[in-house]
Write a protein that holds these residues in place. Structure first.
Motif, short mmCIF file in Angstrom:
data_model
loop_
_atom_site.label_atom_id
_atom_site.label_comp_id
_atom_site.label_asym_id
_atom_site.label_seq_id
_atom_site.Cartn_x
_atom_site.Cartn_y
_atom_site.Cartn_z
N TYR A 1 -29.99 44.26 81.26
CA TYR A 1 -29.18 44.46 80.05
C TYR A 1 -28.34 43.23 79.75
O TYR A 1 -28.14 42.86 78.59
N ARG A 2 -27.81 42.61 80.81
CA ARG A 2 -26.92 41.45 80.63
C ARG A 2 -27.65 40.12 80.65
O ARG A 2 -27.02 39.06 80.58
N SER A 3 -28.98 40.16 80.75
CA SER A 3 -29.74 38.89 80.82
C SER A 3 -29.72 38.20 79.47
O SER A 3 -29.53 38.81 78.43
N LYS A 4 -29.98 36.92 79.53
CA LYS A 4 -30.05 36.12 78.31
C LYS A 4 -31.21 36.63 77.47
O LYS A 4 -32.33 36.78 77.97
N PRO A 5 -30.99 36.93 76.18
CA PRO A 5 -32.07 37.51 75.37
C PRO A 5 -33.02 36.45 74.80
O PRO A 5 -33.24 36.37 73.60
N ASP A 6 -33.59 35.67 75.71
CA ASP A 6 -34.48 34.61 75.26
C ASP A 6 -35.94 35.04 75.30
O ASP A 6 -36.85 34.25 75.03
N GLY A 7 -36.17 36.27 75.65
CA GLY A 7 -37.54 36.78 75.70
C GLY A 7 -38.26 36.47 77.00
O GLY A 7 -39.39 36.90 77.21
N LEU A 8 -37.59 35.72 77.88
CA LEU A 8 -38.23 35.37 79.15
C LEU A 8 -37.71 36.23 80.31
O LEU A 8 -38.14 36.07 81.44
N ARG A 9 -36.76 37.05 80.01
CA ARG A 9 -36.20 37.93 81.06
C ARG A 9 -36.49 39.36 80.66
O ARG A 9 -36.12 39.79 79.58
N MET A 10 -37.18 40.06 81.54
CA MET A 10 -37.57 41.43 81.23
C MET A 10 -37.62 42.22 82.52
O MET A 10 -37.44 41.65 83.60
N GLY A 11 -37.86 43.51 82.38
CA GLY A 11 -37.88 44.31 83.60
C GLY A 11 -38.72 45.54 83.44
O GLY A 11 -39.24 45.86 82.36
N ALA A 12 -38.88 46.24 84.56
CA ALA A 12 -39.60 47.50 84.54
C ALA A 12 -38.82 48.50 85.38
O ALA A 12 -38.23 48.15 86.40
N GLY A 13 -38.83 49.73 84.91
CA GLY A 13 -38.11 50.77 85.65
C GLY A 13 -38.56 52.13 85.20
O GLY A 13 -39.36 52.28 84.27
N SER A 14 -38.03 53.14 85.87
CA SER A 14 -38.32 54.52 85.48
C SER A 14 -37.45 54.86 84.29
O SER A 14 -36.22 54.80 84.39
N SER A 15 -38.09 55.22 83.20
CA SER A 15 -37.35 55.35 81.94
C SER A 15 -36.36 56.52 81.97
O SER A 15 -35.23 56.40 81.48
N LEU A 16 -36.76 57.65 82.55
CA LEU A 16 -35.90 58.83 82.45
C LEU A 16 -34.62 58.70 83.27
O LEU A 16 -33.54 58.96 82.74
N PRO A 17 -34.69 58.28 84.53
CA PRO A 17 -33.44 58.04 85.26
C PRO A 17 -32.54 57.04 84.55
O PRO A 17 -31.31 57.21 84.52
N MET A 18 -33.14 56.01 83.96
CA MET A 18 -32.35 55.01 83.25
C MET A 18 -31.59 55.66 82.10
O MET A 18 -30.39 55.45 81.91
N LEU A 19 -32.29 56.51 81.35
CA LEU A 19 -31.66 57.17 80.20
C LEU A 19 -30.64 58.22 80.64
O LEU A 19 -29.57 58.35 80.05
N LEU A 20 -30.98 58.95 81.69
CA LEU A 20 -30.06 60.01 82.14
C LEU A 20 -28.78 59.42 82.73
O LEU A 20 -27.70 60.00 82.57
N ASN A 21 -28.90 58.27 83.40
CA ASN A 21 -27.68 57.60 83.89
C ASN A 21 -26.76 57.31 82.71
O ASN A 21 -25.54 57.48 82.78
N TYR A 22 -27.38 56.89 81.60
CA TYR A 22 -26.62 56.55 80.40
C TYR A 22 -26.06 57.82 79.75
O TYR A 22 -24.89 57.89 79.39
N ILE A 23 -26.90 58.86 79.63
CA ILE A 23 -26.47 60.07 78.94
C ILE A 23 -25.36 60.78 79.72
O ILE A 23 -24.37 61.23 79.15
N PHE A 24 -25.53 60.86 81.05
CA PHE A 24 -24.54 61.57 81.85
C PHE A 24 -23.48 60.65 82.46
O PHE A 24 -22.68 61.09 83.29
N GLU A 25 -23.49 59.39 82.06
CA GLU A 25 -22.46 58.42 82.48
C GLU A 25 -22.31 58.41 83.99
O GLU A 25 -21.24 58.70 84.54
N ALA A 26 -23.38 58.04 84.64
CA ALA A 26 -23.40 58.00 86.11
C ALA A 26 -22.38 57.00 86.63
O ALA A 26 -22.10 55.99 85.96
N PRO A 27 -21.81 57.23 87.82
CA PRO A 27 -20.91 56.23 88.41
C PRO A 27 -21.62 54.90 88.58
O PRO A 27 -22.77 54.86 89.00
N GLY A 28 -20.94 53.84 88.18
CA GLY A 28 -21.55 52.51 88.31
C GLY A 28 -22.32 52.10 87.08
O GLY A 28 -22.90 51.01 87.03
N LEU A 29 -22.35 52.95 86.04
CA LEU A 29 -23.09 52.63 84.82
C LEU A 29 -22.51 51.40 84.15
O LEU A 29 -21.30 51.32 83.94
N ASP A 30 -23.39 50.46 83.78
CA ASP A 30 -22.90 49.21 83.21
C ASP A 30 -23.80 48.74 82.08
O ASP A 30 -23.97 47.54 81.85
#
Lengths: 500, 351
Positions: free
Chosen positions: B93-122
């Motif tokens: 999320y905080r990477s330089k948006p130059d198109g050369l930095r990307m990632g892969a992850g499990s989409s649902l945990p990522m979204l649920l952390n955001y929706i339920f404001e998990a501790p450590g959410l940044d």
């Protein structure tokens, strides 16, 4: 069954299979020797290439990559007081003091022989154990695991007989440190101070690197010691391979200790979720308990090397059996194995032992061969490896420091972990100077988190009287019996002496 | 005196030229390379939010050679896995948006952390740019095939049921509480299991009555638990014989809505970029992804790596479609918090 054995042996004796097992074993040993590079990493690196090999060879290579890693890790633990893998931590306690006394070859000989036999011989038990395995797996639920882990905690008392207060204080501190991190059971972050670095808590490897490896190096440097070994070659009775063979003879001399430790490691390995750390400490504690000279433990006693090294390799054999026979991985490493099995079209589980019996036997016998190969390689390399203990401290110190820092980074993929390891190194030095037990702290750290996890889960599932289950009561009786045994033994001895 | 008309004719031409020059200077930007040229020869940092050997890491390992093939870039994989992937999501999320930095992850945990404001959410989960997703798994209820709970009726008649789960507010927990609430079960979920495999072992041991798992796990025969139904209103193409909860039980009101959400709450292995990346790069990478998922080599490699068919409909989701799906989930954020937060408290054994 006989046909399946013949098929497996025939395959294993082919030059291709032998060649790949040898290569895999050597890579495994190197991975084990280098702290921070565990069998898991070598397997992860190999998995993308798994499809380039025929199925049986691919799985055999996986087994080889895992088999000798712990044996290799014992060498680092003995020579430079840094455990190559997490489950070599108990070997430090007596292995490194043996090196300091000029008995490094003997320690390696004992460790390697115990490991080799501890990893190989239980495999022959494996097939006999399978009918018993499922009932054991089904019976060991959260309450039994809680009692088992609490039993492991009682080993703290055995580690610090000279000062129980200091031992308990160290263990309590270890338990406190184990609380750091996000607790999934309660959804609470403890002592993380908002830092993502502390979110998952600390790792055992970090502790071992700092508390033992770095602390020992600092101590030797501050004392102005010239080399790791503070005895010259002229002062040692045996040197080189002769000393290594003496270590092997020590294992034969303490064969019942080896057998007990192997069984402990194997049974713990069969049960998913326990972890090798419990096995090595329980094995070490029972070795001390049953020894004729328990006061020598921690000063360079060969029994203190034989016990944990038998247990840690046996544990890996047990875990692989559970993985293959039931598709239940006991650790992250075994989870990788399951993934690899599925990639090559083999479904681990009860059907593997019927539909793929020759393959299952190939892998089990492959473990035996790889353990033996690994043992032989390490055995005959020992005299060359122990040269490092005679090199001047000025060179060794900087080299080991580099190894520690690289391992510290590799463990957590974070530069901050190097700072933590240095901090632990200083703390370990202070503990050593004030005679507080570092093994007790490590044990408290390892088992504290597990105790909380299993106890909480047991209470939520079965209520506060969760321990009133038959197996729990038997385990409690064994733990109380083991605790009381030295006192009863002393009492009986006193009585006999009075009568005389 | 005759005026020199030639001189004066030059004036409009000069004025026009002057304005054209000014206009060009005003609107001209430094030459921007087209994305296809931009990526050629560059190094892409691809961050895995899970540890080596896990599903996400294997996903990246499978994608890597094909990303290099179609973009001409070199891909370096880094790992940021702390906090169950929170570190990685935050890093990307905080990477330089130059198109050369990307990632892969499990989409649902990522979204649920955001929706339920998990501790450590940044991070703000609504701002990631999704390039594509694989294996969007819905949740399945699993039981012991030899146990007493072989039907919904058996679960509804039982008292004091326990479900196993790793953490209190993840996707498994969400599915557990949905099942308990929708079926009015006398049940609690017990958190703290170290992994999905150990939860399923607990089901086999009889320590817990059931658990929910992703479809991928239901498709893995290794562990021996039996799927009872898939959450949601419709069946999943991955397991077409498995009925959906909506077919088995007639739900109404808010329970129907809760169940319907599970049609969308799919956990996929997603490829995403940080916010702020140029739209043309995003579009280009989405085109690359569309080429990759049609590549027979990729299909074969994925089938081998994950042990399931990659030829069924919907298993590989193009970026634009997945972005819409994610946006629909984000749009329900408030409603989901209102619905689920009380259910987590009600159905989780905290004591």
């Amino acid at each position: 069954m006989i046909e399946a054995y013949k098929e497996a042996l025939h395959f294993l004796c082919t030059p291709t299979a032998m060649g790949w097992m040898l290569i895999g074993t050597v890579v495994s040993i190197i991975g084990g020797i280098i702290p921070g590079i565990t069998a898991k990493i070598t397997i992860v690196l190999f998995i993308p290439f798994i499809l380039l090999f025929p199925r049986d060879i691919a799985l055999l290579i996986l087994v080889a990559l895992q088999s000798a890693s712990v044996t290799g890790g014992s060498i680092t633990a003995i020579l430079i007081n840094i455990p190559g893998t997490n489950i070599n931590a108990a070997t430090l306690l007596d292995g490194f003091p043996m090196t300091r006394k000029g008995e490094g070859n003997r320690a390696i000989g004992a460790a390697v022989t115990a490991s080799m036999m501890g990893g190989a011989i239980p495999v022959f038990l494996a097939l006999a154990m399978i009918p018993l395995l499922l009932p054991i797996l089904m019976a060991f639920q959260a309450p039994e695991m809680a009692i088992l882990v609490i039993g492991g905690m009682t080993c703290v008392a055995m580690l610090t007989p000279e000062s129980t207060t200091r031992g308990l204080a160290s263990a309590a501190l270890g338990v406190l440190i184990s609380l750091v991190g996000y607790q999934g059971s309660t959804g609470v972050s403890r002592f993380t101070f908002g830092s993502m670095f502390l979110y998952d808590g600390f790792s055992i490897a970090t502790f071992a690197l700092g508390l033992f490896g770095l602390a020992e190096m600092f101590d030797m440097k501050l004392k102005g010691e010239k080399s790791i070994t503070n005895i010259t070659l002229a002062q040692t009775k045996l040197t080189g391979l002769a000393q290594t063979f003496q270590g092997a003879r020590d294992v034969w001399h303490h064969r019942w200790l080896w057998l007990r430790s192997t069984l402990i490691g194997y049974v713990v390995g069969l049960i998913p979720g326990i972890g090798g750390e419990v096995a090595i400490w329980v094995a070490y504690a029972q070795a001390k308990y049953t020894s004729k000279n328990p006061e020598l433990f921690g000063t360079g006693c060969v029994e203190g090397v034989i016990a944990p090294e038998s247990a840690n390799n046996a544990k890996e054999s047990g875990a692989l059996l559970t993985t293959m026979a039931f598709g239940i991985p006991g650790s992250g490493l075994m989870a990788l194995f399951i993934g690899a099995f599925l990639m090559v079209g083999v479904v681990p589980g009860p059907k593997m032992l019927t539909d793929h019996l020759p393959l299952a036997l190939t892998l089990l016998l492959g473990i035996v061969i790889c353990n033996v190969l690994g043992g032989i390689i390490c055995f005959f390399s020992a005299p060359f490896l122990t040269i490092i203990t005679r090199i001047h401290m000025d060179y060794v110190f900087s080299a080991i420091l580099c190894v520690i820092f690289i391992a510290a980074y590799a463990v957590e993929e974070s530069l901050l972990n190097i700072v933590v390891v240095v901090g632990l190194g200083v703390f370990g030095l202070i503990m050593k100077r004030f005679k507080f037990s570092r093994p007790a702290l490590l044990l408290g750290f390892v088992l504290g988190g597990m105790t909380e996890l299993y106890t909480l889960r047991s209470i939520r599932l079965y209520g506060t009287l969760f321990f009133m289950r038959p197996i729990c009561l038997i385990l409690i009786a064994i733990i109380i019996g083991a605790f009381c045994y030295p006192y009863i033994k002393r009492l009986l001895l006193l009585r006999t002496q009075k009568q005389v | 005196m005759k005026m020199n008309m030639r001189k004066w004719r030059k004036v409009p031409a000069l004025v026009l030229s002057f304005y054209l020059v000014v206009l060009n200077l005003a609107i001209a930007k430094p030459g921007i390379a087209k994305p296809v040229e931009f990526y050629r020869g560059k190094v892409i940092e691809f961050t895995s939010t899970a540890q080596p050997g896990g599903g996400i890491y294997n996903y990246i390992t499978t994608m890597k050679p094909f990303i290099e093939k179609y973009t001409g870039a070199k891909v370096i994989v880094t790992i940021k896995r702390k906090g169950g992937g929170l570190e990685g999501y935050s890093y990307i999320y905080r990477s330089k948006p130059d198109g050369l930095r990307m990632g892969a992850g499990s989409s649902l945990p990522m979204l649920l952390n955001y929706i339920f404001e998990a501790p450590g959410l940044d991070y703000d989960g609504s701002k990631f740019n999704f390039i594509g997703a694989s294996m969007p798994d819905r949740m399945v209820l699993m039981v012991n095939p030899k146990g007493p709970y072989q039907s919904i009726a058996a679960l509804q008649h039982a008292k004091g049921l326990k479900f196993g789960v790793q953490s209190m507010m993840g996707n498994i927990s969400l599915a557990n509480v949905s099942v308990m609430h929708n079926l009015d079960l006398d049940a609690l979920q017990v958190p703290g299991y170290e992994g999905g495999v150990l939860v399923r072992l607990a089901v086999l041991q009889g320590e817990v009555a059931a658990c929910t798992s992703s479809m991928s796990e239901a498709l893995t025969p290794a562990i021996g638990v039996k799927p009872l139904f898939v959450l949601g209103t419709k069946r999943d193409p991955a397991l077409p014989d498995l009925p959906a909860l909506g077919e088995l039980v007639k739900l109404q009101g808010e329970k129907m809505i809760l169940n319907k959400w599970h049609d969308q709450l799919r956990n996929a292995k997603a490829w995403f970029l940080p916010p702020g990346v140029d739209k043309d790069k995003i579009d280009y990478l989405r085109e690359v992804y569309n080429k990759i998922i049609k590549d027979p080599g990729f299909i074969t490699m994925s089938e081998t790596m994950f042990g399931r068919s990659f030829r069924i409909e919907g298993i590989l989701v193009p970026g634009k479609e997945f972005q819409k799906e994610v946006q629909e989930i984000i749009n329900n954020k408030k409603a989901m918090r209102t619905a689920f937060l009380p259910l987590f408290k009600k159905y989780t054994a905290i004591r």
